[in-house]
Scaffold this motif. Structure first.
Motif, PDB file in Angstrom:
ATOM      1  N   TYR A 299      38.620  49.722  37.433  1.00  0.00           N
ATOM      2  CA  TYR A 299      37.938  48.544  38.077  1.00  0.00           C
ATOM      3  C   TYR A 299      38.555  48.193  39.400  1.00  0.00           C
ATOM      4  CZ  TYR A 299      35.601  47.008  33.665  1.00  0.00           C
ATOM      5  OH  TYR A 299      35.121  47.245  32.406  1.00  0.00           O
ATOM      6  N   ALA A 300      39.750  48.432  39.645  1.00  0.00           N
ATOM      7  CA  ALA A 300      40.649  48.143  40.787  1.00  0.00           C
ATOM      8  C   ALA A 300      39.923  49.182  42.042  1.00  0.00           C
ATOM      9  CB  ALA A 300      42.110  48.453  40.595  1.00  0.00           C
TER      10      ALA A 300
ATOM     11  N   SER B 272      36.191  48.281  42.870  1.00  0.00           N
ATOM     12  CA  SER B 272      35.777  47.195  43.447  1.00  0.00           C
ATOM     13  C   SER B 272      36.482  46.941  44.883  1.00  0.00           C
ATOM     14  CB  SER B 272      36.363  45.882  42.509  1.00  0.00           C
ATOM     15  OG  SER B 272      37.626  45.883  42.441  1.00  0.00           O
ATOM     16  N   LEU B 273      37.865  47.250  45.038  1.00  0.00           N
ATOM     17  CA  LEU B 273      38.511  47.124  46.101  1.00  0.00           C
ATOM     18  C   LEU B 273      38.502  48.225  47.254  1.00  0.00           C
ATOM     19  CD1 LEU B 273      41.807  45.971  44.670  1.00  0.00           C
ATOM     20  CD2 LEU B 273      40.300  44.539  45.860  1.00  0.00           C
ATOM     21  N   TRP B 274      38.370  49.548  46.699  1.00  0.00           N
ATOM     22  CA  TRP B 274      38.134  50.564  47.730  1.00  0.00           C
ATOM     23  C   TRP B 274      36.848  51.311  47.613  1.00  0.00           C
ATOM     24  CZ3 TRP B 274      36.755  55.621  47.956  1.00  0.00           C
ATOM     25  CH2 TRP B 274      37.144  56.382  48.988  1.00  0.00           C
TER      26      TRP B 274
ATOM     27  N   THR C  98      43.313  42.183  34.853  1.00  0.00           N
ATOM     28  CA  THR C  98      42.706  43.111  35.682  1.00  0.00           C
ATOM     29  C   THR C  98      43.363  43.224  37.227  1.00  0.00           C
ATOM     30  OG1 THR C  98      40.962  41.896  36.586  1.00  0.00           O
ATOM     31  CG2 THR C  98      40.443  43.249  34.788  1.00  0.00           C
ATOM     32  N   TYR C  99      43.378  44.269  38.024  1.00  0.00           N
ATOM     33  CA  TYR C  99      44.154  44.234  39.398  1.00  0.00           C
ATOM     34  C   TYR C  99      43.243  43.337  40.268  1.00  0.00           C
ATOM     35  CZ  TYR C  99      46.927  45.550  43.425  1.00  0.00           C
ATOM     36  OH  TYR C  99      47.570  45.723  44.550  1.00  0.00           O
ATOM     37  N   SER C 100      42.087  43.315  40.189  1.00  0.00           N
ATOM     38  CA  SER C 100      41.177  42.613  41.170  1.00  0.00           C
ATOM     39  C   SER C 100      41.456  41.027  41.127  1.00  0.00           C
ATOM     40  CB  SER C 100      39.515  42.890  40.939  1.00  0.00           C
ATOM     41  OG  SER C 100      39.389  44.207  40.912  1.00  0.00           O
TER      42      SER C 100
ATOM     43  N   VAL D 279      44.543  40.528  42.855  1.00  0.00           N
ATOM     44  CA  VAL D 279      44.168  40.229  44.408  1.00  0.00           C
ATOM     45  C   VAL D 279      43.746  39.076  44.760  1.00  0.00           C
ATOM     46  CG1 VAL D 279      43.042  41.324  46.283  1.00  0.00           C
ATOM     47  CG2 VAL D 279      44.366  42.880  44.425  1.00  0.00           C
ATOM     48  N   GLN D 280      42.674  38.390  44.124  1.00  0.00           N
ATOM     49  CA  GLN D 280      41.903  37.386  44.430  1.00  0.00           C
ATOM     50  C   GLN D 280      43.150  36.266  44.201  1.00  0.00           C
ATOM     51  OE1 GLN D 280      39.109  36.977  45.617  1.00  0.00           O
ATOM     52  NE2 GLN D 280      38.991  39.060  45.493  1.00  0.00           N
TER      53      GLN D 280
ATOM     54  N   LEU E  97      44.200  48.260  49.403  1.00  0.00           N
ATOM     55  CA  LEU E  97      44.098  46.822  49.995  1.00  0.00           C
ATOM     56  C   LEU E  97      44.305  46.940  51.555  1.00  0.00           C
ATOM     57  CD1 LEU E  97      46.832  44.636  47.831  1.00  0.00           C
ATOM     58  CD2 LEU E  97      44.198  45.282  47.513  1.00  0.00           C
TER      59      LEU E  97
END
Length: 303
Positions: free
Chosen positions: A102-103, A106-108, A229-231, A234-235, A251
């Protein structure tokens, strides 16, 4: 009287009856009963208000109107069959699956996916995001990008993104809680944690601070914030809820835009990171996806 309705079903029935000249034989070829075929012919004649067939002792014969209808129906059915056949034999668009966590997805991946789609407009791609497991492997027709170690994936994969981390937080959090110039000050801040099943396979706050020679001392009077979750980590950091372990690579866009700022030293683990695992059976489309990932992430081959 209502206008007659022309559909492919009755056209095939009429065509088969006209071709065979026999209701029973036509019914057999169509997989219908003889009464059902006879009933359908009567309905066609009622809708068109003409007699199409002449009943004979051993079958039927097309009348003048029936012959005219037969010519049109035969052309229409043939055209439709040819069109359907062209659909079935049309070359399929190449399709691939990209499996990752998921990280990364969604982030990269999501902010960059338009670039891949633009350079490969004829390729269908399915993104499959999963939680990390100990058995991540690429399946048939699938490219996997997984987090792990050299011992896990060094013989079958290519290291795309080594683990490089640093504390990150929102500018507002840093202004309200700073300065955070050394590790002991970081340890006393509100820290955002990513839960892991068992020992953390990546840098967490305990291992990060330990490598800097500081024991994780929770900020006095403040509870921990933990996420699965890492997302979400970050949020929460963007929302000024605390400080997170920031993956430099995942990031970068958030750091460039100023939503997050780096607030501590960088630590690197060259034997851990994201690995690309190509499928056992290589195909041009999976090779293209692997090449694009390698060019975007700038990884180097490992062992």
């Amino acid at each position: 009287m209502a206008e007659p309705k022309f559909d492919l079903g009755w056209m095939r029935i009429f065509q088969e009856v006209g071709r065979t000249g026999n209701l029973t034989l036509a019914a057999g070829r169509l997989g219908l009963s003889q009464p059902a075929v006879s009933y359908q012919i009567r309905r066609i004649e009622e809708q068109l208000q003409v007699s199409l067939l002449q009943r004979q002792h051993r079958g039927v014969a097309l009348m003048a109107e029936g012959r005219r209808l037969m010519e049109t129906v035969s052309r229409t059915v043939a055209d439709l069959d040819a069109l359907a056949k062209s659909f079935r034999h049309r070359p399929q668009r190449p399709a691939i699956r990209l499996k990752t966590d998921y990280a990364l997805s969604s982030l990269w991946l999501m902010p960059r996916m338009h670039a891949f789609r633009k350079s490969h407009p004829d390729m269908d791609i399915q993104i499959v995001a999963t939680h990390r497991t100990d058995h991540d492997r690429s399946e048939e027709g699938e490219v996997a990008v997984v987090f792990g170690t050299l011992s896990e994936f060094g013989r079958i994969g290519t290291l795309l993104m080594p683990e490089r981390v640093a504390p990150v937080c929102a500018p507002g959090f840093l202004a309200a809680n700073g300065p955070l110039d050394d590790a002991s000050q970081i340890a006393g801040a509100t820290l955002l944690h990513l839960d892991a099943q068992g020992p953390s396979p990546w840098y967490d706050w305990a291992s990060y601070l330990k490598d800097l020679g500081v024991r994780n001392a929770q900020a006095a009077g403040q509870g921990e914030l933990r996420f699965n979750t890492y997302s979400l980590v970050v949020q929460a950091a963007i929302a000024e809820q605390g400080m997170a372990i920031g993956w430099l690579g995942l990031l970068d866009q958030l750091l460039t835009t100023g939503l997050l700022v780096q607030a501590g030293p960088v630590l690197t683990s060259l034997e851990r990171g994201y690995w690309i695992l190509p499928p056992a059976e290589r195909k041009p489309e999976t090779d293209q996806l692997c090449a694009w990932l390698m060019s975007e992430l700038g990884g180097a081959e490992t062992g």
